[in-house]
Enzyme design. Sequence first.
Site, PDB file in Angstrom:
ATOM      1  CG  HIS A 133      -2.163  -0.762   1.088  1.00 31.47           C
ATOM      2  ND1 HIS A 133      -3.409  -0.194   1.076  1.00 31.47           N
ATOM      3  CD2 HIS A 133      -2.359  -2.090   0.908  1.00 31.47           C
ATOM      4  CE1 HIS A 133      -4.334  -1.140   0.903  1.00 31.47           C
ATOM      5  NE2 HIS A 133      -3.716  -2.300   0.818  1.00 31.47           N
ATOM      6  CG  ASP A 188      -4.340   3.162   1.994  1.00 32.80           C
ATOM      7  OD1 ASP A 188      -3.411   2.605   1.415  1.00 32.80           O
ATOM      8  OD2 ASP A 188      -5.492   2.666   2.095  1.00 32.80           O
ATOM      9  CG  ASN A 239       0.931  -2.526  -6.168  1.00 35.63           C
ATOM     10  OD1 ASN A 239       0.910  -1.369  -6.573  1.00 35.63           O
ATOM     11  ND2 ASN A 239       0.506  -2.864  -4.960  1.00 35.63           N
TER      12      ASN A 239
HETATM   13  C1  U2F Z   1      -1.464  -6.150  -1.095  1.00 35.89           C
HETATM   14  O1  U2F Z   1      -0.612  -6.703  -2.039  1.00 35.89           O
HETATM   15  P1  U2F Z   1       0.758  -7.513  -2.102  1.00 35.89           P
HETATM   16  O2  U2F Z   1       1.856  -6.731  -1.523  1.00 35.89           O
HETATM   17  O3  U2F Z   1       0.675  -8.883  -1.612  1.00 35.89           O
HETATM   18  O4  U2F Z   1       0.890  -7.715  -3.697  1.00 35.89           O
HETATM   19  P2  U2F Z   1       0.983  -6.739  -4.918  1.00 35.89           P
HETATM   20  O5  U2F Z   1      -0.030  -5.660  -4.918  1.00 35.89           O
HETATM   21  O6  U2F Z   1       0.968  -7.623  -6.063  1.00 35.89           O
HETATM   22  O7  U2F Z   1       2.399  -6.067  -4.768  1.00 35.89           O
HETATM   23  C2  U2F Z   1       3.567  -6.801  -4.612  1.00 35.89           C
HETATM   24  C3  U2F Z   1       4.717  -5.844  -4.952  1.00 35.89           C
HETATM   25  O8  U2F Z   1       5.931  -6.413  -4.489  1.00 35.89           O
HETATM   26  C4  U2F Z   1       6.874  -6.451  -5.548  1.00 35.89           C
HETATM   27  C5  U2F Z   1       6.041  -6.445  -6.819  1.00 35.89           C
HETATM   28  C6  U2F Z   1       4.835  -5.601  -6.445  1.00 35.89           C
HETATM   29  O9  U2F Z   1       5.091  -4.230  -6.693  1.00 35.89           O
HETATM   30  O10 U2F Z   1       6.780  -5.913  -7.883  1.00 35.89           O
HETATM   31  N1  U2F Z   1       7.692  -7.680  -5.452  1.00 35.89           N
HETATM   32  C7  U2F Z   1       8.948  -7.654  -5.949  1.00 35.89           C
HETATM   33  O11 U2F Z   1       9.405  -6.630  -6.500  1.00 35.89           O
HETATM   34  N2  U2F Z   1       9.714  -8.786  -5.854  1.00 35.89           N
HETATM   35  C8  U2F Z   1       9.273  -9.930  -5.294  1.00 35.89           C
HETATM   36  O12 U2F Z   1      10.054 -10.900  -5.253  1.00 35.89           O
HETATM   37  C9  U2F Z   1       7.958  -9.956  -4.787  1.00 35.89           C
HETATM   38  C10 U2F Z   1       7.178  -8.808  -4.889  1.00 35.89           C
HETATM   39  C11 U2F Z   1      -2.755  -6.962  -1.086  1.00 35.89           C
HETATM   40  F1  U2F Z   1      -2.478  -8.245  -0.659  1.00 35.89           F
HETATM   41  C12 U2F Z   1      -3.383  -6.962  -2.469  1.00 35.89           C
HETATM   42  O13 U2F Z   1      -4.567  -7.718  -2.460  1.00 35.89           O
HETATM   43  C13 U2F Z   1      -3.647  -5.522  -2.928  1.00 35.89           C
HETATM   44  O14 U2F Z   1      -4.126  -5.525  -4.248  1.00 35.89           O
HETATM   45  C14 U2F Z   1      -2.352  -4.716  -2.833  1.00 35.89           C
HETATM   46  C15 U2F Z   1      -2.536  -3.249  -3.188  1.00 35.89           C
HETATM   47  O15 U2F Z   1      -3.495  -2.661  -2.362  1.00 35.89           O
HETATM   48  O16 U2F Z   1      -1.764  -4.802  -1.532  1.00 35.89           O
END
Ligand code: U2F
Length: 449
Positions: free
Chosen positions: A20, A117, A347
């Site tokens: 976030h 947020d 993301n």
């Molecule tokens: C929460 O999301 P998450 O953090 O679980 O997942 P994403 O929104 O997909 O974001 C993961 C980010 O971490 C980065 C990747 C994304 O930008 O590029 N990343 C990385 O660079 N290398 C890695 O090995 C692993 C991850 C929530 F769980 C979701 O449901 C929501 O949609 C989101 C946004 O509110 O937040």
Amino acid sequence: MGPTSSPCHVAFLAFPFGTHAAPLYSLATALASADDDGTAIFSFFTSARSASSLPPVPRIKIFYVADGTTPGHVALNESPHLKVDRFISMVPINFNDAFDASVTASGGIGFTCLITDAFLSFSGAVAKKLAIPWITVWTGGPSNLATHVHADLIRQKNLSNEDDLGFIPGLSGLRIKDLPDNFVGGDLTKGFLKLLHGMKLTLPDADAVVCNTFQGLDPDLDSDFRSEFKRYYPVGPLSLLNPVQTKPEDRFGCIKWLEQHKPHSVVYVSFGTVVSLPGSELAELAHGLESSGVHFIWSLKDSFREFLPDGFLDRTKEQGMVVAWVPQAEVLAHESTGAFVTHCGWNSVLESIAGAVPLVCRPVLGDQPVNARMVTGVWRVGVGFEGKGIERGELVKCLEKVVKGEEGKGMRERMRRLKDMALSAVGVEGSSMRNLKALMEMLVGKSGR
Ligand code: U2F
């Protein structure tokens, strides 16, 4: 920003969990670089833990907000909801202390605007008390936001699992079963549902609602949000508008490894930063990857390696790599990457669109099932699993389809169209850029500058 009469002091309030803070920080960075005369003050509030993954940006000062953990706290196996509940129980007192520190650090200049947020609904009341604009940012999938905005209507109808949500603009193709289990019938006075319900009630008071998406991805949602909110600004994909490198180095050499492979031949696997799949499912995933024979990069925390089948790492050392951190946006932008096995965090979905990479969806919680449904059923740029979890034989079929089959080519083609739309949105005259300017004007105008 032009000549100043009184300095702008913009406060960004992050929800310090999952991914976030990073998109909010991208927005702060974009606004700070749009402030040409450099007089505005940008304060960013998040927990120390979440701040540790944000790179320093000269114009932005970060202030720590307590999240209920002490520095030595090891929270590896805690459920995401427990961490959130602990944090929410401290809100807004934990923010107040950080606010004081920020106003003191800026020589007594009070806030002139709050950008927060959407989960932090209390901030609407703070802005009202200070008589300053309140701009709220939704970081998840926009279709999911629509389910919250129209939650009362969904709850009033007596719908069953297979019923379509097409009676809400932009949600045609989504079904009741794509919503979290307790969405209908859950207790709105407790836990996460309480937080989401509070958000739904306060969003219409916000002077603007900002979304990390781009105009045209969901045209019906664009017009619905314009009528539901005072102002609606899609300014994404924020990762393209202003990339925030959360962990700088490609320390495991993923990009170099990708260079050795053919276009669209490698599958990338990651489930983001919040969810963890059960060990048995991780083992199924490993078996499926191995028997598909497809090259892979798997982002997997070291603590989960114990669930990999015996000898898996050794047998697949030529076929793939399993590493604790991957420069994901770069990997998805690489032409060798042909599919992304993902939980459909928003993301991740946007980064996949930016790389035009089709998805294999295994959503777990929050907005993920809705995002997955948009991917598979509406934009048709990915596939999902029949059951709830990953099963090895089904994974092999999914990868055949997406990486090697004709269906995958069609998905890639549709992804390219979405990518082009995203790129033009963040281009010089693009809609996201225009919305960013409008947002900037709001900050300047309302602060009396
Ligand atoms: C929460 O999301 P998450 O953090 O679980 O997942 P994403 O929104 O997909 O974001 C993961 C980010 O971490 C980065 C990747 C994304 O930008 O590029 N990343 C990385 O660079 N290398 C890695 O090995 C692993 C991850 C929530 F769980 C979701 O449901 C929501 O949609 C989101 C946004 O509110 O937040």
